[in-house]
Scaffold this motif. Structure first.
Motif, short mmCIF file in Angstrom:
data_model
loop_
_atom_site.label_atom_id
_atom_site.label_comp_id
_atom_site.label_asym_id
_atom_site.label_seq_id
_atom_site.Cartn_x
_atom_site.Cartn_y
_atom_site.Cartn_z
N ASP A 343 36.28 -11.19 57.66
CA ASP A 343 36.93 -9.99 58.48
C ASP A 343 36.16 -9.56 59.61
OD1 ASP A 343 38.96 -10.36 56.85
OD2 ASP A 343 38.80 -8.40 55.52
N THR A 347 38.83 -11.25 67.06
CA THR A 347 39.99 -11.98 67.66
C THR A 347 39.52 -12.73 68.82
OG1 THR A 347 40.82 -10.29 68.85
CG2 THR A 347 41.65 -10.66 66.77
N ILE A 353 39.35 -7.04 63.90
CA ILE A 353 40.64 -7.10 63.68
C ILE A 353 41.34 -5.77 63.12
CG2 ILE A 353 40.28 -9.74 62.78
CD1 ILE A 353 40.06 -8.60 60.01
N SER A 358 44.31 -5.64 68.44
CA SER A 358 44.03 -6.66 67.92
C SER A 358 45.18 -7.71 67.81
CB SER A 358 43.14 -6.99 66.77
OG SER A 358 43.72 -6.44 65.68
N TYR A 360 46.24 -8.37 65.04
CA TYR A 360 46.05 -9.29 63.55
C TYR A 360 46.81 -9.05 62.71
CZ TYR A 360 43.52 -10.63 59.39
OH TYR A 360 43.07 -10.98 58.13
N ASN A 361 47.34 -10.25 62.10
CA ASN A 361 48.55 -10.30 61.05
C ASN A 361 47.64 -10.80 59.64
OD1 ASN A 361 50.65 -10.97 59.28
ND2 ASN A 361 51.73 -11.95 60.78
N GLU A 362 47.70 -10.00 58.74
CA GLU A 362 47.00 -10.08 57.62
C GLU A 362 47.70 -11.33 56.73
OE1 GLU A 362 48.61 -6.77 54.68
OE2 GLU A 362 46.78 -6.75 55.47
N PRO A 365 46.34 -14.81 58.99
CA PRO A 365 44.82 -14.41 59.44
C PRO A 365 44.08 -15.17 60.07
CG PRO A 365 45.10 -15.16 57.04
CD PRO A 365 46.17 -15.22 57.36
N ARG A 369 41.25 -16.31 66.25
CA ARG A 369 39.87 -16.05 66.09
C ARG A 369 38.83 -16.26 66.81
NH1 ARG A 369 40.53 -13.50 60.71
NH2 ARG A 369 38.41 -12.60 61.08
#
Length: 596
Positions: A343, A347, A353, A358, A360-362, A365, A369
């Motif tokens: 983590d 990104t 993240i 960001s 960001y989609n968990e 993931p 990046r």
């Protein structure tokens, strides 16, 4: 005669020396002989071979002990007691006595365990050996006549002696605190009833030795040298100076843990000196090829300022010792980085993240990046040629993937966290299909660290990420951007470059990312004096990967806790000294570290 005298007086008398060795570092097991001290200083090959003991004393840092006399206590087991597990940068589910002791704050048990314990055990004894050998060389090398060695050859060995003495005290003091700086050869009647210096006094002695080494060493670097490749040149000494000053300026080592601006200024200048040298030298700089090649390209790259040249190694020993490889390709270590490290990679457009910008989609993931993520981490469905070019990592938990250990089982050998380290593992290097032989070149200090040191030191010295060191042409921000851009990552976002404290967080995260799996994270937490905050009671996590057709990647990612009782108290910022080793200095003048 006290214990230290007994141990080390014997070193020079009974040292195993090679004869007829043309290449300084081309050592073999056969052909050793026992010789007297006087004989050593009459033979060029024997002098060089004796000086090689200095190089031999650094092998514990990389947790390998391949030296000819089988000096290791634990053979390949050395990699178990890794400082990466101390910091939480790596995890496995095998019970390991030293790791369990350190993470629970019990340094006394760790100190008394010789098996799989390079950081507490081998470091102490090997660094004192380096000091003894260095002082023994300096005691006699000036008496060697020109018909035996030329001035340049003698200067090389003298420079190495000063350099390794400084190196030894740096490694000892960052663990055990400042220790008496012994500058002469030890004899049976030597007075070792010596008091502890301050850390300021210690770093002054270290820098003095390094500066002498810089003046003596004939070459900038021995990269690609036909005979001396692997020896230390001027830039190795300059690199140690940068690291030692950066460490000394950090809060854990300053008076009352307060900022020492003068030391930060000195650290910035030391780093800039190397950056400036790299602008004109073809042997010093950031490697511009494939990032992973820094660590396993023969004979190394310009990135390796303090080189760690290893002969070619077979697939089993290299995979096991250097790469924490997993059972499915013939290894048996099963180390994996935790979700917290994963983590920490930004990104692709430079956002943490956790930032609202960001995107960001968990549940997706591993897309978008920092490019270093794909160089450093093996994650579920990552391409990796285990047995065929089309292979991909199968790290599922349900159903259990081939590369994954059930996190609730007692087995080991595969990943417990759902990830593996890719950084130091050459592709097509395993015992199942490719069986190739590779070189392992994990530098002790590499150029990227110097840029990081510069960025940190400038920001700390001037409380301004947009400042420069005197005479330098780089700001702290620009220095970070250079190492980010080298791998195709974007500049630090302007939102994080406007003030000292915000940029400090960025710099520290860059240390974590750029130098991950390189034996840095533990010592960075110590020197920043953030280990208590980061580790005491800390619960790290792995990831469960479960088949789920409703998710973007066809699997569902769920974090789970890696259960370990982590304790870090103020006393854990220094390693304790063994009571027996305190007797080396004939108490009372040498004192135990606080809290022990």
């Amino acid at each position: 005669m006290n214990m230290m005298n007994c141990k080390y007086i014997l070193v020079i008398i009974s040292v195993f020396l090679l004869t007829g060795c043309e290449d300084y570092l081309d050592r073999i097991d056969e052909g050793v002989e026992l010789v007297s001290e006087d004989e050593v200083w009459k033979d060029k090959n024997k002098i060089n071979s004796f000086a090689f003991r200095l190089y031999d004393t650094q092998e514990w840092m990389f947790e390998t002990r391949y030296d000819f006399n089988a000096r290791q206590n634990a053979n390949l087991g050395k990699n178990y007691g890794s400082v990466m597990t101390f910091s939480g940068e790596m995890h496995n589910n095998r019970p390991l006595a030293v790791v369990d002791a350190v993470t629970s704050g019990d340094y006394i048990s760790a100190l008394n365990n010789s098996f799989a314990n390079p950081d507490f055990w081998d470091c102490w004894y090997d660094m004192w050996e380096a000091i003894y050998v260095s002082n023994s060389i300096l005691d006699r090398i000036d008496d060697v006549t020109e018909d035996i060695m030329s001035t340049d050859e003698k200067n090389q060995i003298k420079g190495e002696a000063y350099l390794f003495r400084a190196f030894a005290y740096h490694e000892l003091s960052k663990r055990w605190g400042p220790l008496p700086y012994i500058k002469t050869k030890i004899f049976p009647d030597s007075d070792l009833n010596l008091p502890r210096p301050t850390y300021r006094e210690q770093i002054t002695d270290i820098v003095t030795d390094i500066d002498i080494a810089i003046g003596l060493l004939p070459e900038v670097s021995y990269l690609n040298h036909p005979n001396n490749m692997g020896r230390m040149g001027k830039v190795a000494a300059m690199a140690l100076k940068s690291r030692a000053l950066t460490t000394a300026a950090s809060p854990n080592y300053t008076a009352n843990n307060q900022k020492d601006t003068e030391l930060w200024e000195m650290a910035a200048t030391a780093a800039w000196d190397i950056i400036q040298l790299s602008q004109t030298s073809d042997k010093v700089g950031l490697y511009q090829g494939d990032y992973n090649h820094i660590f396993h390209t023969e004979p190394g790259t310009i990135e390796g300022l303090w080189p760690r040249f290893n002969p070619q190694i077979n697939a089993y020993s290299g995979i096991y010792t250097h790469a924490w490889a997993w059972r499915n390709i013939g290894g048996d270590a099963g180390y994996g980085p935790p979700q917290e490290l994963v983590d920490s990679f930004e990104t692709a457009d430079g956002w943490p993240i956790t930032h609202t910008s960001s995107n960001y989609n968990e549940q997706d993931p591993y897309t978008n990046r920092d490019p270093r993520f794909y160089k450093d981490i093996l994650y579920h469905d990552a391409p990796w040629p285990k047995n065929a070019e089309t292979d991909r990592m199968d790290l599922r938990t349900t159903p259990l993937g081939k590369d994954r250990t059930d996190p609730n089982s007692s087995g080991y050998g595969n990943s417990i966290t759902g990830y593996f380290a890719k950084k130091c593992l050459p592709e097509k290097y395993n015992r199942t299909a490719y069986r190739t032989t590779k070189y392992i070149n994990a530098p002790y200090i590499r150029m990227a660290e110097i840029y990081l040191n510069y960025a940190e030191a400038v920001n700390e010295a001037y409380n301004n990420p947009n400042a420069t060191a005197p005479g330098a042409s780089l700001t702290a921000v620009e220095a970070l951007n250079i190492i980010r851009n080298r791998v195709g990552h974007v500049d630090v976002r302007p939102e994080f470059t406007s003030d000292y404290l915000t940029f400090q967080k960025v710099v520290r995260n860059e240390f974590k990312i750029e130098l991950c799996f390189e034996y840095h994270s533990w010592f960075d937490l110590l020197r920043w004096r953030t280990a208590k905050e980061e580790l005491d009671g800390r619960v790290f996590h792995g990831v469960l990967i479960i088949d789920d057709a409703s998710q973007p990647t066809g699997v569902r990612f769920e974090k789970f806790p890696i259960q370990r009782n982590r304790v870090f108290q103020d006393r854990n910022y220094r390693y304790p000294l063994k009571e027996a080793d305190l007797q080396v200095y004939e108490i009372p003048n040498l004192t135990q570290n606080p809290g022990w």
